[in-house]
Design a protein around this motif. Structure first.
Motif, PDB file in Angstrom:
ATOM      1  N   LYS A  81       0.808  -1.221   0.000  1.00 27.48           N
ATOM      2  CA  LYS A  81       0.000   0.000   0.000  1.00 27.48           C
ATOM      3  C   LYS A  81       0.840   1.270   0.000  1.00 27.48           C
ATOM      4  N   ASN A  82       1.981   1.241   0.672  1.00 25.05           N
ATOM      5  CA  ASN A  82       2.791   2.455   0.781  1.00 25.05           C
ATOM      6  C   ASN A  82       3.905   2.528  -0.262  1.00 25.05           C
ATOM      7  N   ALA A  83       3.887   1.634  -1.270  1.00 21.71           N
ATOM      8  CA  ALA A  83       4.970   1.597  -2.248  1.00 21.71           C
ATOM      9  C   ALA A  83       5.074   2.897  -3.042  1.00 21.71           C
ATOM     10  N   LEU A  84       3.932   3.462  -3.444  1.00 24.25           N
ATOM     11  CA  LEU A  84       3.967   4.709  -4.209  1.00 24.25           C
ATOM     12  C   LEU A  84       4.541   5.859  -3.391  1.00 24.25           C
ATOM     13  N   GLU A  85       4.145   5.931  -2.134  1.00 23.35           N
ATOM     14  CA  GLU A  85       4.656   6.980  -1.250  1.00 23.35           C
ATOM     15  C   GLU A  85       6.168   6.854  -1.092  1.00 23.35           C
ATOM     16  N   ILE A  86       6.635   5.634  -0.898  1.00 25.27           N
ATOM     17  CA  ILE A  86       8.076   5.397  -0.771  1.00 25.27           C
ATOM     18  C   ILE A  86       8.784   5.766  -2.069  1.00 25.27           C
ATOM     19  N   GLY A  87       8.207   5.330  -3.200  1.00 24.72           N
ATOM     20  CA  GLY A  87       8.815   5.607  -4.492  1.00 24.72           C
ATOM     21  C   GLY A  87       8.937   7.086  -4.787  1.00 24.72           C
ATOM     22  N   GLU A  88       7.892   7.860  -4.454  1.00 25.46           N
ATOM     23  CA  GLU A  88       7.946   9.303  -4.675  1.00 25.46           C
ATOM     24  C   GLU A  88       9.070   9.939  -3.862  1.00 25.46           C
ATOM     25  N   LYS A  89       9.231   9.479  -2.640  1.00 27.15           N
ATOM     26  CA  LYS A  89      10.275  10.020  -1.770  1.00 27.15           C
ATOM     27  C   LYS A  89      11.664   9.733  -2.340  1.00 27.15           C
ATOM     28  N   LEU A  90      11.879   8.488  -2.780  1.00 29.73           N
ATOM     29  CA  LEU A  90      13.186   8.115  -3.317  1.00 29.73           C
ATOM     30  C   LEU A  90      13.432   8.767  -4.672  1.00 29.73           C
ATOM     31  N   ALA A  91      12.379   8.915  -5.484  1.00 30.34           N
ATOM     32  CA  ALA A  91      12.534   9.497  -6.818  1.00 30.34           C
ATOM     33  C   ALA A  91      12.874  10.981  -6.757  1.00 30.34           C
ATOM     34  N   ALA A  92      12.592  11.614  -5.643  1.00 30.49           N
ATOM     35  CA  ALA A  92      12.884  13.047  -5.505  1.00 30.49           C
ATOM     36  C   ALA A  92      14.380  13.320  -5.605  1.00 30.49           C
ATOM     37  N   ASP A  93      15.191  12.302  -5.337  1.00 33.51           N
ATOM     38  CA  ASP A  93      16.644  12.478  -5.381  1.00 33.51           C
ATOM     39  C   ASP A  93      17.235  12.230  -6.763  1.00 33.51           C
ATOM     40  N   LEU A  94      16.399  11.800  -7.721  1.00 34.93           N
ATOM     41  CA  LEU A  94      16.907  11.478  -9.053  1.00 34.93           C
ATOM     42  C   LEU A  94      17.181  12.741  -9.850  1.00 34.93           C
ATOM     43  N   GLN A  95      18.135  12.637 -10.753  1.00 37.53           N
ATOM     44  CA  GLN A  95      18.470  13.760 -11.630  1.00 37.53           C
ATOM     45  C   GLN A  95      17.348  13.971 -12.636  1.00 37.53           C
ATOM     46  N   ALA A  96      16.976  15.196 -12.858  1.00 37.93           N
ATOM     47  CA  ALA A  96      15.916  15.504 -13.814  1.00 37.93           C
ATOM     48  C   ALA A  96      16.380  15.208 -15.236  1.00 37.93           C
ATOM     49  N   GLY A  97      15.414  14.909 -16.103  1.00 36.01           N
ATOM     50  CA  GLY A  97      15.727  14.711 -17.509  1.00 36.01           C
ATOM     51  C   GLY A  97      16.046  13.290 -17.887  1.00 36.01           C
ATOM     52  N   ALA A  99      15.724   9.482 -19.238  1.00 37.08           N
ATOM     53  CA  ALA A  99      14.937   8.891 -20.322  1.00 37.08           C
ATOM     54  C   ALA A  99      13.820   8.014 -19.787  1.00 37.08           C
ATOM     55  N   VAL A 100      13.894   7.646 -18.513  1.00 35.57           N
ATOM     56  CA  VAL A 100      12.863   6.829 -17.880  1.00 35.57           C
ATOM     57  C   VAL A 100      11.803   7.755 -17.291  1.00 35.57           C
ATOM     58  N   THR A 101      10.530   7.417 -17.475  1.00 41.86           N
ATOM     59  CA  THR A 101       9.459   8.285 -16.978  1.00 41.86           C
ATOM     60  C   THR A 101       9.471   8.329 -15.459  1.00 41.86           C
ATOM     61  N   HIS A 102       8.953   9.421 -14.928  1.00 39.85           N
ATOM     62  CA  HIS A 102       8.871   9.583 -13.482  1.00 39.85           C
ATOM     63  C   HIS A 102       8.010   8.479 -12.867  1.00 39.85           C
ATOM     64  N   GLU A 103       6.896   8.151 -13.527  1.00 43.85           N
ATOM     65  CA  GLU A 103       5.992   7.119 -13.006  1.00 43.85           C
ATOM     66  C   GLU A 103       6.686   5.766 -12.904  1.00 43.85           C
ATOM     67  N   GLU A 104       7.500   5.447 -13.905  1.00 44.82           N
ATOM     68  CA  GLU A 104       8.203   4.172 -13.889  1.00 44.82           C
ATOM     69  C   GLU A 104       9.265   4.150 -12.788  1.00 44.82           C
ATOM     70  N   SER A 105       9.975   5.258 -12.625  1.00 44.95           N
ATOM     71  CA  SER A 105      10.993   5.335 -11.573  1.00 44.95           C
ATOM     72  C   SER A 105      10.360   5.181 -10.191  1.00 44.95           C
ATOM     73  N   VAL A 106       9.225   5.861  -9.975  1.00 48.65           N
ATOM     74  CA  VAL A 106       8.526   5.788  -8.692  1.00 48.65           C
ATOM     75  C   VAL A 106       8.100   4.354  -8.398  1.00 48.65           C
TER      76      VAL A 106
END
Length: 367
Positions: A81-97, A99-106
């Protein structure tokens, strides 16, 4: 073989046989996914069903090949249930731009970290991720759920250390036959691919790689020399002709020596040992090459960045750009020589007889 032996149909009557197979393919981008594309096309042409899980830049490649695929974001219905919340938090540290979509990274980060917590506990998972980032992931639990959902007859995966490795481990737990396709030399990957029980069959590049796996303890019948189908296109007439057309169309046939620099990222640390990398190495090499061609009209530099490099090309004297949308087989036939660090492009260039220089300053050089 494209057609499997008849099997009892779980949905049919006692006398029915099953001739249609479902294959679950897993790969990330670069030369890895290119090795599985002919497999997917052969299976589909033979009437079998293919579920292709595309990681990182593999989806872009498969889209060009008109092969449908899924990603981690398509598996979110299996997530905690909390996977998306965790993913958003971790994805915030990724470099912008990327080639992988934000949704896939999350989705990837959230589900993989959830698996790490389930295996190690939250405190240890956070400690491991802080030290190793994505290299701490081995999402076997997610792949077990995915395989239980899709119910494939066989799992086919390339040889990377996280998701692909996890897919084959999950297949073993569920007693699903698995094939590991090793695209190159596997000098590091042999740590796990060389272990008994990892995949029912290992497909390798040549006899030397097979011998290495036999020395690891794999059985003669478990390792098959298949070559890498990703390289087959290089020696076709169309690849050569496309290269000559590109050379003429971009006026690379004006007498200058065309040097392709196939760049690639250099990580801060090696994923399998304690070697520390120099992330600025690709930029340093490119700058030296730009200076070299800028001082002599005998040469032209053609820069091609790896899909995972978020770099904006800058114009320069005697320097041109080859985007990743250019077919690499055509580019290699269009240029005169190749310089790279440890890219597969060096192998591809060598296959068609182009001179190659490798800059042996990478943490992957020995690999």
């Amino acid at each position: 073989n494209s057609t499997p032996p008849p099997q009892p149909s779980p949905a049919g009557g006692e006398g029915e046989v099953r001739t249609k197979m479902k294959a679950f393919l897993v790969s990330y981008g670069g030369g890895h996914v290119a090795a599985l594309v002919p497999v997917a096309k052969k299976l589909e042409a033979s009437g079998h069903e293919v579920v292709f899980l595309a990681l990182t830049t593999a989806k872009q490649y498969l889209d060009k090949q008109k092969i449908s695929s899924i990603g981690f974001r398509d598996l979110l219905f299996l997530a905690d249930k909390n996977a998306l919340e965790i993913g958003e938090k971790l994805a915030a540290d990724l470099q912008a731009g990327s080639a992988v979509t934000h949704e896939e990274s999350v989705a990837y980060l959230g589900m993989s970290f959830s698996d790490l917590v389930a295996e190690k506990g939250e405190a240890e998972a956070e400690k491991l991720y802080a030290a190793q980032k994505r290299q701490a992931f081995l999402p076997v639990r997610t792949f077990r759920k995915a395989l239980e959902h899709y119910k494939p007859d066989v799992v086919v995966s390339t040889n990377s250390p996280r998701a692909e490795r996890a897919a084959i481990m999950a297949a073993a737990q569920l007693k699903i036959p698995a094939v590991c396709v090793v695209d190159l030399f596997a000098l590091q990957e042999r740590q796990w691919i060389g272990a008994k029980g990892f995949a029912d069959c290992v497909c390798v590049l040549n006899a030397a790689v097979k011998e290495m796996f036999l020395n690891c303890g794999r059985g003669e019948e478990e390792v098959v020399v298949t070559g890498n189908p990703a390289f087959d296109v290089l020696l076709t007439d169309s690849a050569y002709e496309n290269g000559q057309e590109m050379r003429a169309g971009r006026v690379w046939n004006d007498g200058k020596i065309n040097i392709l620099f196939a760049s690639q990222p250099e990580p801060e640390r090696h994923p399998f040992n304690d070697k520390i990398g120099n992330p600025s190495l690709p930029d340093d090499i490119e700058n030296v090459l730009r200076s070299f061609v800028g001082s002599s009209d005998k040469y032209r530099l053609i820069v091609r960045y790896h899909p995972s490099q978020n770099i904006v090309f800058k114009e320069g004297k005697n320097t041109q750009f080859s985007p990743t949308s250019d077919e690499i087989s055509a580019v290699l036939h269009a240029v005169d020589m190749v310089i790279t660090i440890t890219s597969t492009v060096a192998v591809e260039a060598s296959i068609i007889g182009k001179p190659v220089i490798t800059i042996d300053k990478s943490i992957f050089t020995e690999d």
